[in-house]
Write a protein that holds these residues in place. Structure first.
Motif, PDB file in Angstrom:
ATOM      1  N   TRP A  26      14.652 -31.543 -70.403  1.00 36.26           N
ATOM      2  CA  TRP A  26      14.053 -30.482 -69.595  1.00 36.26           C
ATOM      3  C   TRP A  26      12.675 -30.937 -69.085  1.00 36.26           C
ATOM      4  CZ3 TRP A  26      10.114 -27.088 -68.866  1.00 36.26           C
ATOM      5  CH2 TRP A  26      10.389 -25.911 -68.167  1.00 36.26           C
ATOM      6  N   ARG A  27      11.884 -31.549 -69.966  1.00 34.40           N
ATOM      7  CA  ARG A  27      10.556 -32.037 -69.555  1.00 34.40           C
ATOM      8  C   ARG A  27      10.688 -33.155 -68.522  1.00 34.40           C
ATOM      9  NH1 ARG A  27       9.643 -31.275 -75.118  1.00 34.40           N
ATOM     10  NH2 ARG A  27      10.016 -33.481 -75.524  1.00 34.40           N
ATOM     11  N   ARG A  28      11.640 -34.078 -68.723  1.00 28.43           N
ATOM     12  CA  ARG A  28      11.831 -35.157 -67.749  1.00 28.43           C
ATOM     13  C   ARG A  28      12.223 -34.606 -66.378  1.00 28.43           C
ATOM     14  NH1 ARG A  28      14.833 -37.257 -71.906  1.00 28.43           N
ATOM     15  NH2 ARG A  28      13.649 -38.715 -73.178  1.00 28.43           N
ATOM     16  N   ARG A  73      22.711 -30.102 -69.720  1.00 28.30           N
ATOM     17  CA  ARG A  73      22.299 -28.818 -70.297  1.00 28.30           C
ATOM     18  C   ARG A  73      20.946 -28.394 -69.744  1.00 28.30           C
ATOM     19  NH1 ARG A  73      24.483 -30.632 -75.256  1.00 28.30           N
ATOM     20  NH2 ARG A  73      22.510 -31.598 -75.799  1.00 28.30           N
ATOM     21  N   ALA A  74      20.005 -29.328 -69.718  1.00 24.03           N
ATOM     22  CA  ALA A  74      18.653 -29.011 -69.247  1.00 24.03           C
ATOM     23  C   ALA A  74      18.663 -28.615 -67.769  1.00 24.03           C
ATOM     24  CB  ALA A  74      17.728 -30.201 -69.475  1.00 24.03           C
ATOM     25  N   ALA A  75      19.441 -29.303 -66.956  1.00 21.49           N
ATOM     26  CA  ALA A  75      19.511 -28.984 -65.526  1.00 21.49           C
ATOM     27  C   ALA A  75      20.123 -27.609 -65.292  1.00 21.49           C
ATOM     28  CB  ALA A  75      20.309 -30.051 -64.783  1.00 21.49           C
ATOM     29  N   LEU A  79      13.979 -24.052 -64.635  1.00 23.26           N
ATOM     30  CA  LEU A  79      13.290 -22.978 -63.927  1.00 23.26           C
ATOM     31  C   LEU A  79      13.879 -22.725 -62.541  1.00 23.26           C
ATOM     32  CD1 LEU A  79       9.615 -23.948 -64.783  1.00 23.26           C
ATOM     33  CD2 LEU A  79      10.968 -22.105 -65.783  1.00 23.26           C
ATOM     34  N   ARG A  80      14.273 -23.804 -61.893  1.00 23.40           N
ATOM     35  CA  ARG A  80      14.874 -23.703 -60.567  1.00 23.40           C
ATOM     36  C   ARG A  80      16.052 -24.656 -60.505  1.00 23.40           C
ATOM     37  NH1 ARG A  80      11.044 -27.168 -56.611  1.00 23.40           N
ATOM     38  NH2 ARG A  80      12.898 -28.349 -56.364  1.00 23.40           N
ATOM     39  N   ALA A  88      19.053 -37.414 -61.361  1.00 22.99           N
ATOM     40  CA  ALA A  88      19.265 -38.857 -61.510  1.00 22.99           C
ATOM     41  C   ALA A  88      18.005 -39.547 -62.034  1.00 22.99           C
ATOM     42  CB  ALA A  88      19.691 -39.470 -60.177  1.00 22.99           C
ATOM     43  N   LEU A  89      16.841 -39.170 -61.504  1.00 26.57           N
ATOM     44  CA  LEU A  89      15.589 -39.780 -61.969  1.00 26.57           C
ATOM     45  C   LEU A  89      15.349 -39.493 -63.445  1.00 26.57           C
ATOM     46  CD1 LEU A  89      13.181 -39.015 -58.977  1.00 26.57           C
ATOM     47  CD2 LEU A  89      14.430 -41.115 -59.441  1.00 26.57           C
ATOM     48  N   ALA A  90      15.587 -38.253 -63.850  1.00 25.45           N
ATOM     49  CA  ALA A  90      15.349 -37.871 -65.246  1.00 25.45           C
ATOM     50  C   ALA A  90      16.345 -38.558 -66.182  1.00 25.45           C
ATOM     51  CB  ALA A  90      15.443 -36.350 -65.388  1.00 25.45           C
TER      52      ALA A  90
END
Length: 163
Positions: A26-28, A73-75, A79-80, A88-90
């Motif tokens: 989620w942070r990434r 899961r994080a995606a 928040l949005r 892909a970057l994360a």
């Protein structure tokens, strides 16, 4: 409010290890989306650099499939809505941090609406977290070289022979 509680129950049902991976993912995602908003060219250029230039010194510490699931899961609960590029970057960053040499790919294809683009991550030359056919559906863009990424213009005040 009921959606919040069902999401919270699913989160609490994860193991401690899975929750830690999901929070890190989620942070990434947040960092990737902020980098794309503030300096998109730099974020994309760095992401497209071949992994051999930034090889991880660590042996793989977490199965790649676990990192993919945590990123998904994080995606899904960010928040949005997260588009393919920050995802892909994360994911590539997570794989790198855990000892994998992953590459971000950005590809284009023609569609009825014009041109469509998509970003994905490859590990050992194969898409990860995406259908295997994604690489054949999109024509991958080549990573920019140092020469092609510079904008060449004559210094101000000077004229070129073409002027």
């Amino acid at each position: 409010l009921p959606r919040f509680f069902s999401t919270w129950r699913r989160y609490r049902a994860l193991t401690k290890h899975e929750r830690r991976l999901s929070r890190a993912a989620w942070r990434r995602l947040l960092v990737a989306s902020l980098r794309l908003a503030l300096a998109p060219r730099r974020a994309i250029t760095e992401a497209l650099a071949p992994s051999s230039r930034r090889r991880s010194p660590l042996p793989p510490s977490v199965p790649a499939a676990e990192l993919v699931r945590a990123a998904q899961r994080a995606a899904a609960h960010h928040l949005r809505p997260m588009t393919c590029l920050p995802r892909a970057l994360a994911l590539a960053q997570a794989l790198f941090e855990h000892g994998y040499d992953a590459n971000v790919r950005i590809g284009v294809r023609r569609s009825d609406a014009g041109v469509a683009a998509h970003a994905w991550v490859e590990l050992d030359g194969r898409p990860i977290g995406e259908p295997e056919a994604i690489a054949s559906e999109f024509l991958p863009l080549l990573p920019p070289t140092s020469e092609s990424s510079r904008i060449s213009s004559p210094p101000s005040g000077r004229r070129t022979s073409a002027s």
